[in-house]
Design a protein around this motif. Structure first.
Motif, short mmCIF file in Angstrom:
data_model
loop_
_atom_site.label_atom_id
_atom_site.label_comp_id
_atom_site.label_asym_id
_atom_site.label_seq_id
_atom_site.Cartn_x
_atom_site.Cartn_y
_atom_site.Cartn_z
N GLU A 5 7.93 8.64 3.66
CA GLU A 5 7.11 8.71 2.45
C GLU A 5 5.63 8.55 2.78
N SER A 6 5.33 7.57 3.67
CA SER A 6 3.94 7.30 4.02
C SER A 6 3.30 8.49 4.70
N PHE A 7 3.97 9.00 5.73
CA PHE A 7 3.35 10.04 6.54
C PHE A 7 3.33 11.39 5.83
N VAL B 3 -2.84 9.23 4.94
CA VAL B 3 -2.22 8.12 5.67
C VAL B 3 -1.88 8.55 7.09
N ALA B 4 -1.31 9.76 7.21
CA ALA B 4 -0.96 10.27 8.54
C ALA B 4 -2.20 10.32 9.43
N ILE B 5 -3.31 10.80 8.85
CA ILE B 5 -4.55 10.91 9.65
C ILE B 5 -5.05 9.53 10.05
N ALA B 6 -4.96 8.57 9.14
CA ALA B 6 -5.39 7.20 9.48
C ALA B 6 -4.58 6.69 10.67
N TYR B 7 -3.27 6.93 10.68
CA TYR B 7 -2.43 6.49 11.80
C TYR B 7 -2.85 7.18 13.09
N ILE B 8 -3.16 8.47 12.99
CA ILE B 8 -3.53 9.21 14.21
C ILE B 8 -4.86 8.70 14.76
N VAL B 9 -5.84 8.53 13.87
CA VAL B 9 -7.16 8.06 14.32
C VAL B 9 -7.04 6.66 14.92
N ALA B 10 -6.29 5.78 14.24
CA ALA B 10 -6.15 4.41 14.73
C ALA B 10 -5.49 4.39 16.10
N ASN B 11 -4.52 5.25 16.30
CA ASN B 11 -3.84 5.26 17.60
C ASN B 11 -4.69 5.89 18.70
N ALA C 293 0.83 -1.22 0.00
CA ALA C 293 0.00 0.00 0.00
C ALA C 293 0.85 1.26 0.00
N ASN C 294 2.14 1.09 -0.26
CA ASN C 294 3.05 2.22 -0.19
C ASN C 294 3.81 2.34 -1.51
N PRO C 295 3.41 3.29 -2.38
CA PRO C 295 3.99 3.36 -3.73
C PRO C 295 5.50 3.61 -3.74
N ASP C 296 6.04 4.19 -2.65
CA ASP C 296 7.48 4.48 -2.64
C ASP C 296 8.25 3.52 -1.74
N PHE C 297 7.70 2.28 -1.57
CA PHE C 297 8.29 1.35 -0.63
C PHE C 297 9.67 0.87 -1.08
#
Ligand code: HEM
Ligand code: FES
Lengths: 205, 246
Positions: free
Chosen positions: A137-139, A144-152, A122-126
């Motif tokens: 690259e992800s954040f 993506v950054a918001i998804a990480y924040i909400v999940a945490n 799911a990471n085009p620059d992996f």
């Protein structure tokens, strides 16, 4: 529920600590990632310890979800007719009443997270073996950054109840369990949420 | 005082129930909650309608018969108080009060606000006793009991078996009641020989009727005797040990 929860609690704590190496720069984080794969060498073949931990974690997740499922079924059967008037809760917290939903959010997030930073699907620059680059690259992509924040935030809510409740469930009288759970949830959330924020604000790049 | 009561009416266990709204004039602040229902029932009887079925016995907070769901809380809004000790001064003139029966699969509705709480007796029958000769009363202090244990056993024994813990629990769990009944025996020397057997039997009976604890804490908050959650930790501890020794 409690025993599998303790395993997952240890994991989130160690994982958060490990991720702090992001602040030390690309070298230390990438070296840590390499170490995760080579730990135990040469006595053990490459990735043996990593897979051992992965298997324990997977088993803990399966047990945890199965326990949550059967607990939900038992408790649904225990009150087939709901109260018709609104309940006025005095002790149950938002966290204790939403464990099912915060748990599901965290589980879905873990799937996305593995696709993002472990397999890179799911990471085009992996770039395999370069987690520092991958995290940055992800954040830098704000959804993506918001998804990480909400999940945490969901994870912290889950831990706020779970990290205290487990003492009661294993039958250990611990009077400061509420304070412990609050501190644990706060530390995990603060650490994990700081990473996307650090990248978004350019502190880490 | 003038109060509006929204009361659950249900003619039989299988019948469909619903709320019925009554206005009660002439209540006063010194009345207890069952006395308010008495007042309303006198009027209903005079009007030749069916009085509201509800339970009460001692009316002094020690028998556990009177539990009702009042404004979404078991035994109403005042902490550490049974329905029969809840006085109308906790409400304001003109208030609307919603009254429902305790709801749990283990507490089927008999009529209106009356539920069948006999599963609590089943739990006690399965292990809440000591198998010992009960002839003449033994001499006092024959068996030394540490003060701390005696105090905790007494705290647990304060449970009046009203079922509010189960009614208040979002899961309909029976842990607080069972934990109290276990602890007041499991803490004392006389309770030791049968401790594992008692714990297994009572927990298993509890599980046949009720939900399971996820530590919301509503039970203790609703308990008219404020039985502590600590006893649930003790139940889990004893249950684990008993399972291992089986
Ligand atoms: C913002 C916070 C987080 C960051 C920056 C982060 C970062 C990472 C990175 C870089 C990896 C790959 C490591 C490598 O391949 O060497 C990873 C793996 C993983 N993360 Fe996270 N993570 C975060 C939060 C979480 C949370 C909250 C959970 C679960 C509750 C989680 C669960 C996992 C799992 C299960 C793995 C796979 C471990 C394996 O390789 O088997 N992570 N994480
Ligand atoms: S009637 Fe006995 S406790 Fe209320």
């Amino acid at each position: 529920m409690a025993v599998s929860g303790i395993v997952l609690l240890l994991f989130v704590f160690v994982h958060m600590l490990g991720n702090l190496k992001l602040y030390l720069g690309a070298g230390p984080l990438d070296a840590y990632s390499r170490w995760l794969r080579t730990a135990g060498e040469p006595a053990l073949p490459r990735e043996t310890l990593l897979w051992a931990v992965r298997i324990v974690l997977l088993a803990a997740v399966v047990v945890h979800v199965q326990a949550a499922y059967s607990l939900t079924r038992v408790n649904r059967r225990a009150r087939p007719e709901a109260y018709r008037s609104p309940r006025d809760y005095v002790a149950a917290s938002f966290a204790s009443r939403t464990m099912r939903w915060t748990g599901i959010i965290v589980a879905l997030f873990v799937v996305f997270h593995l696709l993002d930073l472990t397999w890179g699907t799911a990471n085009p620059d992996f770039r395999a073996g370069d987690p520092y680059h991958n995290v940055v690259e992800s954040f830098q992509r704000w959804p993506v950054a918001i998804a990480y924040i909400v999940a945490n935030l969901a994870l912290a809510t889950h831990l706020y109840h779970g990290a205290g409740s487990l003492f009661q469930s294993i039958g250990l009288l611990f009077r400061r369990r509420r304070a412990f759970a609050t501190a644990f949830a706060a530390v995990i959330a603060a650490g994990n949420i700081s990473f996307p924020l650090a990248v978004l604000t350019g502190v880490v790049s | 005082m003038k109060l509006t009561l929204k009361v659950w009416r249900q003619t039989s266990p299988e019948a469909r129930g619903d709320f019925v709204i009554y206005t009660v004039d002439g209540a006063n602040e010194e009345m207890s909650f069952p006395e308010l229902l008495d007042l309303l029932n006198e009027r209903l009887t005079a009007e030749s309608s069916d009085p509201i079925a509800f339970e009460s016995d001692c009316r002094e907070g020690i028998c556990g018969a009177c539990g009702l769901m009042i404004n979404g809380q078991a035994h109403g809004p005042q902490r550490g108080t049974t329905t029969c000790q809840l006085h109308l001064r906790t409400f304001n003139d003109g208030d609307e009060i919603v009254v429902e029966p305790f709801r749990s699969a283990g507490f089927p509705i008999v009529k209106d606000l009356v539920v069948d709480r006999s599963p609590l007796d089943r739990i006690i029958q399965s292990g809440g006793y000591i198998t010992a000769p009960t002839g003449s009363a033994p001499d006092a202090n024959l068996i030394p009991v540490p003060k701390d244990d005696a105090d905790r056993a007494m705290d647990a024994a304060a449970c009046i078996g009203c079922g509010a813990c189960i009614a208040a629990c979002p899961n309909g769990a029976g842990q607080l009641f069972t934990a109290a009944k276990l602890a007041h025996l499991n803490l004392l020397p006389q309770g030791q020989p049968e401790r594992p057997k008692r714990t297994l039997a009572m927990v298993e009976t509890m599980e046949a009727y009720f939900g399971s604890c996820t530590n919301h804490g509503e039970c203790t908050a609703a308990c008219p005797k404020e039985i502590s959650l600590d006893f649930i930790a003790m139940l889990n501890h004893d249950y684990r040990r008993a399972r291992r020794s089986r």
